[in-house]
Design a protein around this motif. Structure first.
Motif, PDB file in Angstrom:
ATOM      1  N   LEU A  99       0.415  -1.066  -0.011  1.00  0.00           N
ATOM      2  CA  LEU A  99       0.066  -0.100   0.251  1.00  0.00           C
ATOM      3  C   LEU A  99       0.834   1.660  -0.059  1.00  0.00           C
ATOM      4  O   LEU A  99       0.434   2.401  -0.141  1.00  0.00           O
ATOM      5  N   ILE A 100       1.758   1.424   0.613  1.00  0.00           N
ATOM      6  CA  ILE A 100       2.626   2.219   0.142  1.00  0.00           C
ATOM      7  C   ILE A 100       3.907   2.604  -0.808  1.00  0.00           C
ATOM      8  O   ILE A 100       3.975   3.188  -1.307  1.00  0.00           O
ATOM      9  N   ARG A 101       4.210   1.175  -1.374  1.00  0.00           N
ATOM     10  CA  ARG A 101       5.137   1.353  -1.964  1.00  0.00           C
ATOM     11  C   ARG A 101       4.605   1.704  -3.728  1.00  0.00           C
ATOM     12  O   ARG A 101       5.472   1.915  -4.415  1.00  0.00           O
ATOM     13  N   ILE A 102       4.034   0.814  -3.624  1.00  0.00           N
ATOM     14  CA  ILE A 102       3.255   1.241  -5.004  1.00  0.00           C
ATOM     15  C   ILE A 102       2.349   2.085  -5.851  1.00  0.00           C
ATOM     16  O   ILE A 102       3.339   2.567  -6.727  1.00  0.00           O
ATOM     17  N   ALA A 151      17.917   5.216 -10.427  1.00  0.00           N
ATOM     18  CA  ALA A 151      17.809   5.682  -9.451  1.00  0.00           C
ATOM     19  C   ALA A 151      16.729   6.482  -9.194  1.00  0.00           C
ATOM     20  O   ALA A 151      16.207   6.235  -7.852  1.00  0.00           O
ATOM     21  N   THR A 152      16.064   5.556  -9.997  1.00  0.00           N
ATOM     22  CA  THR A 152      14.664   5.602  -9.757  1.00  0.00           C
ATOM     23  C   THR A 152      14.159   4.907  -8.786  1.00  0.00           C
ATOM     24  O   THR A 152      13.120   4.984  -7.704  1.00  0.00           O
ATOM     25  N   THR A 153      14.513   3.728  -8.556  1.00  0.00           N
ATOM     26  CA  THR A 153      13.801   2.337  -8.193  1.00  0.00           C
ATOM     27  C   THR A 153      14.815   2.444  -6.431  1.00  0.00           C
ATOM     28  O   THR A 153      13.868   3.207  -5.525  1.00  0.00           O
ATOM     29  N   LEU A 154      15.726   3.591  -6.426  1.00  0.00           N
ATOM     30  CA  LEU A 154      16.603   3.861  -5.005  1.00  0.00           C
ATOM     31  C   LEU A 154      15.520   4.859  -4.550  1.00  0.00           C
ATOM     32  O   LEU A 154      15.496   5.065  -2.860  1.00  0.00           O
ATOM     33  N   LYS A 155      15.106   5.808  -5.197  1.00  0.00           N
ATOM     34  CA  LYS A 155      14.423   6.874  -5.024  1.00  0.00           C
ATOM     35  C   LYS A 155      12.944   6.060  -4.128  1.00  0.00           C
ATOM     36  O   LYS A 155      12.664   7.237  -3.144  1.00  0.00           O
ATOM     37  N   GLY A 156      12.191   5.597  -4.764  1.00  0.00           N
ATOM     38  CA  GLY A 156      11.312   5.065  -4.586  1.00  0.00           C
ATOM     39  C   GLY A 156      10.831   4.229  -3.777  1.00  0.00           C
ATOM     40  O   GLY A 156      10.417   3.885  -1.990  1.00  0.00           O
ATOM     41  N   MET A 157      11.901   3.625  -3.087  1.00  0.00           N
ATOM     42  CA  MET A 157      12.429   1.986  -2.205  1.00  0.00           C
ATOM     43  C   MET A 157      12.555   3.439  -1.291  1.00  0.00           C
ATOM     44  O   MET A 157      12.379   2.743   0.298  1.00  0.00           O
ATOM     45  N   ALA A 158      13.572   4.172  -1.153  1.00  0.00           N
ATOM     46  CA  ALA A 158      13.678   5.317  -0.088  1.00  0.00           C
ATOM     47  C   ALA A 158      12.695   5.669   0.731  1.00  0.00           C
ATOM     48  O   ALA A 158      12.778   5.404   2.102  1.00  0.00           O
ATOM     49  N   ILE A 159      12.147   6.379   0.069  1.00  0.00           N
ATOM     50  CA  ILE A 159      10.388   6.763   0.251  1.00  0.00           C
ATOM     51  C   ILE A 159       9.803   5.831   1.138  1.00  0.00           C
ATOM     52  O   ILE A 159       9.003   6.295   2.633  1.00  0.00           O
ATOM     53  N   SER A 160       9.152   5.065   0.304  1.00  0.00           N
ATOM     54  CA  SER A 160       8.950   3.658   1.375  1.00  0.00           C
ATOM     55  C   SER A 160       9.607   3.259   2.421  1.00  0.00           C
ATOM     56  O   SER A 160       8.496   2.638   3.422  1.00  0.00           O
TER      57      SER A 160
END
Length: 190
Positions: free
Chosen positions: A55-58, A80-89
């Motif tokens: 619910l958070i990561r998607i 870079a996009t993956t790392l950004k999304g992972m960090a935020i989630s």
């Protein structure tokens, strides 16, 4: 059914389903690594954590553009996009775990899981891109070409030709003897 016949939304939903499976594996692996067992005790929190994670990561992945890129042409922005999304989630999941005071959930899971998930997401995108290129190029006869110049321009040309239906780079030719025998990407230099 050919992948090209699917709508953009259907392709995105396939990626979401694949990522959800990756998150499930990464969460289990994080617990397994942290607790040093293949059958970790989740204290009844696994499905809650996985649901919260999805619910958070998607939505974060949608927002950062993970599901908007063209899959058959992954670029340098993928990591870079993956790392950004992972960090935020990961920050979001960390907040949820701390607010709910989940007992039996080691805090180190919040660091281990994103690392594993990042690796699996990037690897899955690269593997899918390679499979799609091979599927598209199946049955097509591409002309083998040699690229003169094993510098940055030659490497860029080789990377561009990887997506060509007409030409397939097989090696580099260079007049600089110090480059002979080296490998640039997956091509030899002669």
């Amino acid at each position: 059914m050919a992948i090209d016949s699917l709508s953009r939304l259907q392709k995105q939903m396939l990626l979401v389903a694949m990522d959800t499976c990756i998150f499930a594996v990464a969460l289990w692996a994080a617990f397994a690594v942290r607790l040093s067992t293949f059958a970790p005790d989740f204290h009844g929190h696994y499905w809650w954590l996985l649901g919260g994670l999805a619910l958070i990561r998607i939505p974060v992945f949608f927002r950062t553009g993970m599901y908007h890129s063209v899959l058959r042409h992954p670029n340098s922005q993928l990591a870079a996009t993956t790392l950004k999304g992972m960090a935020i989630s990961a920050l979001g999941l960390g907040a949820v775990v701390y607010l709910l005071l989940l007992k039996g959930v080691p805090r180190s899971i919040l660091l281990i899981e994103p690392f594993i998930a990042t690796t699996l997401v990037i690897a899955s995108r690269e593997v899918l891109a390679k499979m799609l290129r091979q599927f598209i190029q199946r049955g097509q006869i591409a002309e083998s070409v040699l690229i003169y110049g094993a510098g940055s321009a030659g490497l860029q040309l080789a990377q561009s030709l990887r997506y060509s239906e007409d030409m397939r780079p097989v090696a580099f030719l260079d007049d600089e003897p110090s480059k002979w025998g080296m490998r640039m990407g997956d091509l030899g230099v002669f």
